[in-house]
Design a protein around this motif. Structure first.
Motif, PDB file in Angstrom:
ATOM      1  N   ASP A 201     -21.576  72.132 -35.172  1.00 15.55           N
ATOM      2  CA  ASP A 201     -20.325  71.410 -34.900  1.00 15.55           C
ATOM      3  C   ASP A 201     -19.570  71.970 -33.701  1.00 15.55           C
ATOM      4  OD1 ASP A 201     -20.420  69.409 -36.762  1.00 15.55           O
ATOM      5  OD2 ASP A 201     -19.054  70.340 -38.192  1.00 15.55           O
TER       6      ASP A 201
ATOM      7  N   HIS B  37     -17.424  69.733 -31.394  1.00 11.71           N
ATOM      8  CA  HIS B  37     -16.436  68.804 -31.948  1.00 11.71           C
ATOM      9  C   HIS B  37     -15.158  68.831 -31.109  1.00 11.71           C
ATOM     10  CE1 HIS B  37     -16.838  66.161 -35.344  1.00 11.71           C
ATOM     11  NE2 HIS B  37     -17.702  66.983 -35.916  1.00 11.71           N
TER      12      HIS B  37
ATOM     13  N   HIS C 222     -13.127  63.616 -35.911  1.00 14.25           N
ATOM     14  CA  HIS C 222     -13.613  62.230 -35.816  1.00 14.25           C
ATOM     15  C   HIS C 222     -12.547  61.225 -35.377  1.00 14.25           C
ATOM     16  CE1 HIS C 222     -17.645  63.034 -37.154  1.00 14.25           C
ATOM     17  NE2 HIS C 222     -17.206  63.671 -38.224  1.00 14.25           N
TER      18      HIS C 222
ATOM     19  N   ASP D 156     -13.680  59.675 -32.260  1.00 12.55           N
ATOM     20  CA  ASP D 156     -14.646  58.577 -32.414  1.00 12.55           C
ATOM     21  C   ASP D 156     -13.921  57.243 -32.521  1.00 12.55           C
ATOM     22  OD1 ASP D 156     -17.226  59.984 -32.508  1.00 12.55           O
ATOM     23  OD2 ASP D 156     -16.476  60.859 -34.363  1.00 12.55           O
TER      24      ASP D 156
ATOM     25  N   ASN E 292     -20.907  55.222 -34.988  1.00 11.86           N
ATOM     26  CA  ASN E 292     -21.626  56.193 -35.820  1.00 11.86           C
ATOM     27  C   ASN E 292     -20.895  57.524 -35.956  1.00 11.86           C
ATOM     28  OD1 ASN E 292     -23.812  54.490 -36.393  1.00 11.86           O
ATOM     29  ND2 ASN E 292     -24.828  55.023 -34.473  1.00 11.86           N
ATOM     30  N   GLU E 293     -19.693  57.603 -35.392  1.00 11.52           N
ATOM     31  CA  GLU E 293     -18.887  58.826 -35.470  1.00 11.52           C
ATOM     32  C   GLU E 293     -19.669  60.050 -34.982  1.00 11.52           C
ATOM     33  OE1 GLU E 293     -17.120  59.292 -39.329  1.00 11.52           O
ATOM     34  OE2 GLU E 293     -16.130  57.336 -39.275  1.00 11.52           O
ATOM     35  N   ASP E 294     -20.339  59.910 -33.849  1.00  8.13           N
ATOM     36  CA  ASP E 294     -21.186  61.000 -33.369  1.00  8.13           C
ATOM     37  C   ASP E 294     -20.905  61.397 -31.919  1.00  8.13           C
ATOM     38  OD1 ASP E 294     -22.212  58.765 -32.094  1.00  8.13           O
ATOM     39  OD2 ASP E 294     -24.294  59.094 -32.710  1.00  8.13           O
TER      40      ASP E 294
ATOM     41  N   HIS F 287     -19.346  63.911 -30.825  1.00  9.20           N
ATOM     42  CA  HIS F 287     -19.617  65.339 -30.630  1.00  9.20           C
ATOM     43  C   HIS F 287     -21.109  65.614 -30.477  1.00  9.20           C
ATOM     44  CE1 HIS F 287     -20.413  64.972 -34.933  1.00  9.20           C
ATOM     45  NE2 HIS F 287     -20.932  66.179 -34.941  1.00  9.20           N
ATOM     46  N   GLU F 288     -21.948  64.804 -31.092  1.00 10.23           N
ATOM     47  CA  GLU F 288     -23.388  64.974 -30.940  1.00 10.23           C
ATOM     48  C   GLU F 288     -23.848  64.490 -29.568  1.00 10.23           C
ATOM     49  OE1 GLU F 288     -25.338  63.108 -34.221  1.00 10.23           O
ATOM     50  OE2 GLU F 288     -24.119  64.138 -35.711  1.00 10.23           O
ATOM     51  N   GLN F 289     -23.214  63.446 -29.062  1.00 10.94           N
ATOM     52  CA  GLN F 289     -23.574  62.918 -27.746  1.00 10.94           C
ATOM     53  C   GLN F 289     -23.295  63.928 -26.633  1.00 10.94           C
ATOM     54  OE1 GLN F 289     -21.848  59.019 -27.032  1.00 10.94           O
ATOM     55  NE2 GLN F 289     -22.179  58.386 -29.146  1.00 10.94           N
TER      56      GLN F 289
ATOM     57  N   GLU G 180     -29.846  69.454 -41.695  1.00 12.41           N
ATOM     58  CA  GLU G 180     -29.523  68.037 -41.532  1.00 12.41           C
ATOM     59  C   GLU G 180     -30.621  67.153 -42.124  1.00 12.41           C
ATOM     60  OE1 GLU G 180     -26.791  66.812 -40.620  1.00 12.41           O
ATOM     61  OE2 GLU G 180     -25.796  68.276 -39.325  1.00 12.41           O
TER      62      GLU G 180
ATOM     63  N   LYS H  78     -16.959  54.678 -41.445  1.00 11.11           N
ATOM     64  CA  LYS H  78     -18.410  54.779 -41.529  1.00 11.11           C
ATOM     65  C   LYS H  78     -18.844  54.804 -42.994  1.00 11.11           C
ATOM     66  CE  LYS H  78     -22.032  58.230 -40.508  1.00 11.11           C
ATOM     67  NZ  LYS H  78     -22.258  59.550 -39.874  1.00 11.11           N
TER      68      LYS H  78
END
Length: 325
Positions: free
Chosen positions: A77, A80, A85, A88, A95-97, A99-101, A137, A280
């Motif tokens: 995380d 973040h 979120h 987002d 997809n509330e992602d 931070h992953e992008q 995950e 989501k």
């Protein structure tokens, strides 16, 4: 380095973990609240991404995960944004992602690669694809350390479960089978499923929580349009970003309303509401060790099937929030 966690107790962690925990990138997470804007409407809703990240690492450790997977858990995380979120919602990331992008770029501009290299690890091999870390995950509705920790941690802090129940679940209710976290019994699966949906419906969809999300999202959108902040500013901590937002008197006034939200926010209904919000879709269906193999809890328990259906219906309908003067 000795860590004392409210759920997992004490652990003396390896030097690489100690150095990562002390790094600026991980320490920043102490200023990022896991519930987004929820701490602004309810001071008790104050779990941070730092506490959760250490918890995920420790749960993986407790389940026998490798040092590499513990590192991945600690850092999962790290990118973040402020208010988690909420951003987002600002950027309309379904997809509330977000931070992953931005994860790979964020890590590459931090001290993390150098720290890992010092101990003989390659940050790209460790962090670029979390699908290899099956304890950390797993796609929903499976169990994973991330999903388990935030459910247990929030539930303990916010009163959905007590420490003895959680300790029993951690000690006797979980096991690892063929690289996947499973429940050891139907009873453990039913208990966790019930707890998970209490969080999703009782916390994520709580009118107060949604009001905080909606207000801060609106303020951030306005600040971006006014060029008071840039996209890069969402990588500050919550308090740092709040300080910038409050430089504008109109935004300051909107944010001040959050402190009295309990007095003017309540559950609405389809005929009487101020705004409607859907989030989501989140679901859980733990695998259970049954007759020497793993089986979805919903295939063994009518209770799990009913909980799953009821929660899905509530998430589909969304929440109606009523705001009074």
């Amino acid at each position: 380095m000795l860590i004392d966690d409210r759920l997992y107790g004490e652990a003396d962690v390896e030097p690489v973990l100690s150095d990562l925990i002390r790094s600026e990138a991980v320490q920043r997470l102490k200023g990022v609240h896991q519930g987004g804007a929820s701490f602004l409407v309810h001071p008790g809703w104050n779990i941070t991404r730092f506490e959760h990240s250490l918890g995920v690492m420790l749960l993986i450790r407790q389940l026998g995960g490798s040092l590499e997977e513990q590192i991945a858990g600690l850092l999962h995380d790290v990118s973040h944004t402020a208010f988690s979120h909420v951003v987002d919602d600002v950027f309309n990331i379904e997809n509330e992602d977000y931070h992953e992008q931005i994860f790979a770029t964020w890590v590459s501009h931090s001290a993390i690669p150098e720290i890992l290299h010092t101990y003989g690890f390659n940050h790209e091999e460790l962090l670029d694809d979390d699908r290899k870390w099956t304890l950390l995950e797993r796609p929903a509705p499976a169990l994973c350390a991330d999903r388990i920790d935030y459910t247990l941690r929030d539930s303990f802090a916010y009163g959905f479960a007590n420490k003895d129940e959680i300790a029993t679940f951690l000690q006797t209710g979980l096991t690892v089978f063929a690289g996947e976290i499973c429940c050891t019994s139907i009873e453990a699966a039913e208990w966790f499923t019930d707890l998970y949906y209490k969080e999703v419906i009782g916390f994520f969809m709580n009118p107060l929580n949604l009001y905080g999300l909606d207000t801060v999202s609106s303020v951030l959108k306005q600040a971006l349009e006014m060029e008071l902040i840039s996209v890069q500013d969402v990588l500050k901590t919550d308090d740092e970003l709040l300080a910038v937002l409050k430089q504008d008197s109109r935004l300051h006034s909107q944010l001040d309303r959050l402190t009295t939200a309990k007095q003017h926010v309540k559950q609405g209904n389809p005929d009487d509401f101020t705004f409607h919000k859907t989030l989501k879709t989140r679901n859980i269906d733990p695998s259970v060790i049954h007759q020497g193999d793993k089986t979805p809890a919903s295939a063994l328990s009518e209770n799990v099937r009913r909980m799953k259906e009821r929660a899905a219906d509530k998430m589909k309908k969304g929440a109606f929030v009523k705001v009074t003067e």
